[in-house]
Design an enzyme around this catalytic site. Structure first.
Site, short mmCIF file in Angstrom:
data_model
loop_
_atom_site.label_atom_id
_atom_site.label_comp_id
_atom_site.label_asym_id
_atom_site.label_seq_id
_atom_site.Cartn_x
_atom_site.Cartn_y
_atom_site.Cartn_z
N SER A 224 0.71 -1.29 0.10
CA SER A 224 0.07 0.17 -0.12
C SER A 224 0.85 1.07 0.10
O SER A 224 1.65 1.44 -0.92
CB SER A 224 -0.90 -0.13 1.29
OG SER A 224 -2.12 0.84 1.18
N ASP A 452 -8.74 -4.47 -5.92
CA ASP A 452 -8.22 -4.04 -4.95
C ASP A 452 -9.09 -2.72 -4.71
O ASP A 452 -9.07 -1.84 -5.50
CB ASP A 452 -6.84 -3.73 -5.22
CG ASP A 452 -6.13 -3.07 -3.65
OD1 ASP A 452 -6.96 -2.41 -3.26
OD2 ASP A 452 -5.17 -3.29 -3.55
N HIS A 479 -7.14 -5.88 -0.56
CA HIS A 479 -6.40 -4.68 -0.85
C HIS A 479 -4.86 -5.67 -0.27
O HIS A 479 -4.72 -5.94 1.02
CB HIS A 479 -6.69 -3.84 0.26
CG HIS A 479 -5.40 -2.71 0.29
ND1 HIS A 479 -4.87 -2.15 -0.82
CD2 HIS A 479 -4.67 -2.04 1.29
CE1 HIS A 479 -3.82 -1.21 -0.44
NE2 HIS A 479 -3.98 -1.09 0.95
#
Length: 510
Positions: A224, A452, A479
């Site tokens: 991320s 995602d 995610h």
């Protein structure tokens, strides 16, 4: 990237399971260490004093017996290496076999503690060949000084507030609240720290960590927001990269408005997928017709605007917390059953499950205190990104956001909106959107998941193109996925790359 109601627009923290193992230190031969920049020698040449992890991490964290922790020193301002310093908290689990070096890891955020990352990929070739190292970026978690803006009582009160209407009076009140929040951040954190908590500085810290760990080149796994750290490290120190795996990509070429709209669309896609799944179940709280799911959902949550749902906790479940709890469950299809439970309760006038989910997201502990993830998220984002200071842009963004994610639309849009928190931030931003162009970078790997919600698939495609990286496509509703989704195809490719530098085959899809 974190989704943030109210002040922010954009968590996904990867939850690492840590377990014990034996320690065998057998380092492979290493090349020469890069020379540090003049004036920074004392930081690059410090020797870490590893010890027990008591006092590190959140009080609820549990480190395995062989975990070790330490703190290292970095300058708060790299332009003033003789000035004030910060302490960066590190954790590691030593390699159990013939060691290649250290694998530095970050779970994302920004603002999320990374100390538990040391336990990821236990009992794999990574645990044999690498010291697995997690770290709390400057200002975050156990690193000091710490970013602090609100007291626990103030945070509880803010969460319980009904959102302001987008009327002229409501917009003025929201902007005044943002200014008050920013003033408290300065009062409790200091503007000197706030000016130097951005990605620009964390990338420099990562290079100090690399040197202190004794690695001539960096091996790194970032999820991320951690992909932004990795890609900007590659941009600044391409010759010091051994291997990078970037999963759940943040495309640094997108401005904050573009990024928020893409993320809104991603969460709507996740909501729609959940609605399709739920409709197949008997007694789905959103009904049997997915086309009506948004309307049914709004019927459940809209009443919370004026009257919180009952909970065993005396706080009750207000509108903002309900939306945070729901969004938390959309980060992974593993949480869809929890969402169904929460919506079932809400249908019956109760809000315990969604309140617990919101507490998890906001970092609220059982004793009513909070970790500093939310304050750190705001501080880092506001110093990283250019500010939206044009009310017209803010209004158009709000309108487009509602269109991109109807399930998040409270129906109170007016075409106008308050300037968000960063417009009131007391220190200038130190980052700007740009495409990354790097010469001399070895082959790196980007992992992007088709559905995602927080970092949509196309962002990974675009980042891979900028870095000339190998792209692995993971098919799923979640995610981030590498080493956390339990997929053999993906995990074996990532491990082979990190251990042997075997580049995944072109077009690999798992």
């Amino acid at each position: 990237m974190r989704w943030r109601r109210g002040r922010g627009v954009l968590v996904a923290a990867v939850l690492a399971v840590v377990a014990a193992g034996c320690t065998v230190e057998q380092a492979e031969p290493k090349g020469p260490m890069p020379a540090p920049e003049q004036g920074l020698e004392r930081f690059y040449q410090q020797t870490p004093q590893w010890g027990e992890c008591d006092g590190f991490g959140d009080p609820d964290d549990r480190f395995p017996p062989n975990a070790q922790c330490t703190k290292i020193t970095v300058p708060i301002d790299y332009a003033k290496p003789d000035g004030p310093t910060a302490q960066i908290a590190l954790s590691r689990i030593p390699a159990s076999g013939a060691k290649i070096g250290s694998l530095l890891m970050n779970p994302g955020g920004p603002g999320v503690s990374g100390l538990s990352m040391a336990g990821i990929a236990n009992r794999t070739p990574l645990s044999e060949r690498f010291d697995r190292v997690g770290f709390d970026p400057r200002g975050v978690g156990a690193s000091t000084p710490s970013i602090s803006c609100l007291t626990p009582q103030e945070t509880d009160a803010e969460r319980a507030e009904r959102p302001e209407e987008n009327s002229p009076e409501g917009i003025a009140a929201a902007e005044a609240e943002n200014k008050e929040y920013a003033d408290k951040c300065v009062e409790r954190s200091g503007d000197a720290l706030l000016a130097h908590v951005g990605t620009r500085e964390v990338v420099r810290d990562m290079d100090v960590i690399r040197a202190v760990l004794g690695d001539p080149k960096l091996s790194y796994l970032g999820y991320s927001y951690g992909t932004k750290l990795g890609s900007l490290y590659a941009e600044q120190f391409p010759g010091r990269v051994r291997a990078l795996v970037l999963d759940g990509a943040v495309d640094s070429s997108k401005d904050p408005v573009q990024e928020s709209l893409h993320q809104a669309a991603g969460f709507q896609t996740a909501f729609d997928a959940y609605a399709q799944h739920c409709a197949k179940e008997p007694e789905c709280p959103l009904g049997a017709d997915p086309a009506q799911a948004v309307a049914r959902f709004r019927e459940l949550v809209n009443p919370l605007w004026d009257k919180p749902a009952a909970t065993t906790d005396p706080r009750g479940l207000g509108y903002s917390d309900a939306m945070t709890g729901v969004t938390q469950t959309l980060y992974s299809d593993d949480l869809w059953q929890v969402l169904t439970l929460g919506l079932d309760e809400l249908r019956d006038g109760r809000g315990d499950t969604l309140l617990q989910l919101a507490d998890m997201y906001d970092g609220r502990r059982d004793d009513g205190t909070y970790n500093n993830t939310q304050d750190a998220f705001n501080a880092i984002r506001c110093v990283d990104d250019p500010r939206v200071t044009d009310p017209g842009v803010a209004g158009r963004q709000d309108t487009e956001y509602r269109k991109a994610a109807p399930f998040l639309d409270d129906g109170r849009g007016t075409g106008k909106a308050p300037l968000e928190l960063c417009a009131s931030w007391p220190v200038p931003n130190s980052g700007n959107p740009h495409r990354i162009s790097v010469a001399g970078l070895p082959k790196v790997v980007v992992v992007s998941t088709t559905d995602d919600p927080a970092t949509p698939y196309q962002a990974g495609v675009d980042l891979a193109a900028q870095l000339d990286a190998a792209l692995i496509t993971f098919q799923g509703n979640r995610h981030t996925a590498a080493l956390v989704a339990g997929d053999e195809c993906l995990d074996s490719a990532v491990i082979a790359y990190l251990v042997d530098l075997t580049v995944p085959e072109p077009g690999l899809t798992c």
